[in-house]
Design an enzyme around this catalytic site. Structure first.
Site, short mmCIF file in Angstrom:
data_model
loop_
_atom_site.label_atom_id
_atom_site.label_comp_id
_atom_site.label_asym_id
_atom_site.label_seq_id
_atom_site.Cartn_x
_atom_site.Cartn_y
_atom_site.Cartn_z
CG HIS A 1 -4.62 -3.79 4.95
ND1 HIS A 1 -4.91 -2.52 5.04
CD2 HIS A 1 -3.46 -3.88 5.46
CE1 HIS A 1 -4.16 -1.81 5.56
NE2 HIS A 1 -2.98 -2.64 6.01
CB SER B 1 -2.69 -1.96 2.22
OG SER B 1 -1.88 -2.94 2.73
N GLY C 1 0.85 -1.01 0.08
CA GLY C 1 0.06 0.00 0.13
C GLY C 1 0.90 1.29 -0.18
CB SER C 2 3.80 2.15 1.51
OG SER C 2 3.49 1.88 3.01
CG ASP D 1 -6.48 1.46 6.70
OD1 ASP D 1 -5.72 0.47 6.39
OD2 ASP D 1 -5.83 2.22 7.69
CG ASN E 1 10.99 -3.90 -10.10
OD1 ASN E 1 9.68 -4.12 -9.66
ND2 ASN E 1 12.10 -4.93 -10.47
C1 PLP Z 1 -4.21 4.11 5.53
C2 PLP Z 1 -3.06 3.30 5.10
N1 PLP Z 1 -2.39 3.87 4.19
C3 PLP Z 1 -1.39 2.92 3.80
C4 PLP Z 1 -0.77 1.83 4.55
C5 PLP Z 1 0.51 1.11 3.82
O1 PLP Z 1 0.18 -0.12 3.53
P1 PLP Z 1 1.44 -1.44 3.26
O2 PLP Z 1 1.54 -1.68 4.71
O3 PLP Z 1 0.65 -2.28 2.57
O4 PLP Z 1 2.62 -0.61 2.86
C6 PLP Z 1 -1.26 1.51 5.56
C7 PLP Z 1 -0.87 0.39 6.44
O5 PLP Z 1 -1.61 -0.34 7.12
C8 PLP Z 1 -2.48 2.26 5.97
O6 PLP Z 1 -3.00 2.15 7.17
#
Ligand code: PLP
Length: 530
Positions: free
Chosen positions: A290, A285, A129-130, A239, A359
């Site tokens: 999730h 994510s 998600g990041s 989320d 990547n």
């Molecule tokens: C609102 C939100 N955005 C982004 C992320 C990041 O997701 P990831 O852990 O897959 O990088 C999270 C992680 O839980 C999140 O709660």
């Protein structure tokens, strides 16, 4: 001749077919090569064994209402976790046997299935998600974007002070200014009444915010603001997969939306769409807590303008200009016919770069798992809603000590029925809850941290609202000191975000919870908080 693939490996005395697998030919013709039907039979046997193994080994990970789930016999109750059956394990093993490895057929299928579920133009798988947030924001900086709307370093992006850090980090990583509005302590979402104060003509280019814990932010107000000033909207939907938002048809059409998301229908006078299907881009994510998981993983959803997909794909795939999927060449039909930059005419399109990329691809195996999870998604969403309603009803006696959340636009809930009363905006939200948010009132017998600690000691997992007031995190304190121009706060005191940081806690609503787990959780909470 020695076989480097076998060197150093333990010798398997018997391959299960009655032959020594580590030495000597496996098959009658002496070639060691199975015929296609033999291969299919062997694969089917492996998968049948896999299912048998997974069914028995992972009984505790089945959905909470699955009759085959291992009964809860006390012990820790996590706030979230993987929920899966033998189908996911089979999909992972089948993909391993195919050994495609990098994103391929399963990835393509997952992207199409997720896009069809949400009702968006396309989805692009990434490894978290990041990463999805990074790709989405970076896409708006692309030289391929209309210069009038393109983000450039120093431009401002409005975001919320409370939440998860990687909703905000891409703004700063791209050299833009993060402009913080406060959070509403009731929902954890941004305070839309501060948007106008956040706007700076010529500087503000986008809004990038999360739907907190599955509770949609006020999309009606945010979209109206974005349309008024021609701003991009990125919804961090990490989320909130499966949450939806609806508004009167006339309002939706004035904002550019006439269609419902598939499966959502509130009658001819309203438009209902999933969160993540309203902005320009949105993100998911697939990390285990999730709504669906593939271990690690994420997606960028391209809501309407498919041109953004090519930019996102380029950023995900090293920055290349070519959009061929892995294993395929010359999708454009003129691989050696491009003339771009100052490269010699006909330079291989595969090695032409239009962005400073990354990547960020996941494996095809992850997508294979995700596809099975996607089929479970409607059940998962319903379980999250039902667990939230269950907790809300059972915790009602704590109303004096604890503040409960309401979905955005709801003004009250009937704890017995779970029915909501709505404000006069005409907008409504239907939450696919990531968690059950509660605020421990400051004058009670226990502080939020005491309560979290006691629950943790009793084995009940809880979480704070991620980073709380992000501006108080060490990294933002360092930024405020070292690069003060990178951050702008719309109000001097982020009292909502501070309140969430000091008083908020959330319990799990994930579909792995059984009624026995919920009962234990509530019993402990009533005991500790009364
Ligand atoms: C609102 C939100 N955005 C982004 C992320 C990041 O997701 P990831 O852990 O897959 O990088 C999270 C992680 O839980 C999140 O709660």
């Amino acid at each position: 001749m020695s076989n480097p693939c076998r060197e150093g490996l333990p010798v398997v005395a018997n391959d299960g077919l009655g032959r020594d697998s580590a030495s000597g030919p496996l098959f009658e013709d002496g070639s060691g090569q199975l015929s296609a039907p033999e291969l299919a039979a062997l694969k089917a046997e492996i998968l049948a064994l896999t299912r048998r193994y997974a069914r028995s080994a992972h009984r505790g990970f089945r959905p909470g209402d699955d009759p085959d789930r291992a009964p809860y016999s006390g012990g820790a109750i996590p706030y979230a976790g993987r929920v899966f059956c033998e189908d996911e394990v089979e999909a992972a093993v089948a993909s391993s046997l195919d050994f495609w490895l990098t994103l391929g057929p399963e990835g393509d299928a997952f992207e199409q299935e997720l896009a069809a579920f949400l009702g968006v133009r396309s989805c692009l798988l990434v490894n978290s998600g990041s990463s999805a947030n990074l790709v989405a924001l970076s896409a708006l900086m692309s030289p391929l974007i209309d210069p009038k709307r393109r983000l450039r370093p120093g431009d401002e992006v409005i975001t919320c002070a409370a939440g998860f850090p990687t909703t905000v980090a891409p703004i700063l990583q791209n050299g833009c200014v993060a402009v913080f509005v406060d959070a509403d302590p009731g929902t954890g979402n941004l305070r839309v009444d501060q948007l106008e104060a956040a706007y700076r003509p010529g500087k503000t280019k986008a809004v990038m915010v999360a739907h907190a814990l599955g509770n949609p932010f006020d999309l009606g107000a945010v979209l109206a603001f974005c349309r008024k000033y021609d701003l991009w909207l990125i919804e961090d939907n990490c989320d909130a997969l499966g949450s939806s938002y609806s508004m009167p048809r006339a309002m939706a059409e004035s904002l550019g939306f006439g269609d419902n998301s598939p499966g959502l229908d509130e009658g001819p006078d309203r438009v209902a769409r999933y969160t993540g299907a309203w902005g320009d881009l949105s993100t998911q994510s697939f990390y285990p807590p999730h709504h669906l998981t593939m271990g690690e993983g994420g997606a960028v959803n391209v809501v309407r303008d498919q041109r953004l997909r090519r930019i996102c794909e380029s950023l995900r795939d090293w920055g290349r200009d070519c959009w061929c999927p892995s294993g395929r060449d010359n999708s454009c039909g003129k691989r050696y016919g491009w003339s771009l930059g100052e490269l010699p005419e006909g330079y291989d399109h595969k090695y032409i770069y239009s962005h400073l990329g990354y990547n960020l691809k996941p494996l095809d195996l992850q997508a294979a798992i995700g596809r099975v999870q996607l089929r479970r998604l409607p059940g998962f969403i319903e379980a999250r809603r039902s667990n939230w309603r269950w907790l809300r009803r059972a915790l009602e006696p704590l109303g004096q000590r604890i503040g409960f959340s309401l979905p955005t636009h709801a003004t009250a809930v009937n704890p017995e029925t779970g029915d909501f009363a709505w404000d006069g905006s005409g907008c409504r939200s239907n939450c696919s809850w990531f968690g059950f948010l509660l605020r421990v009132k400051p004058d009670g017998p226990l502080s939020r941290s005491d309560l979290a600690h006691r629950l943790e000691q009793a084995g009940v997992g809880t979480r704070m609202l991620f980073g709380g007031n992000l501006l108080r995190q060490p990294v933002f304190q360092a930024l405020l000191r070292d690069q003060p121009a990178a951050i702008r706060s719309v109000v001097a005191e982020m009292s909502g975000a501070d309140g969430l940081m000091e008083q908020a806690l959330f319990l799990g609503t994930y579909p792995g919870l059984t009624e026995a787990m919920l009962q234990r959780e509530v019993k402990l909470l009533l005991e500790f908080a009364s």
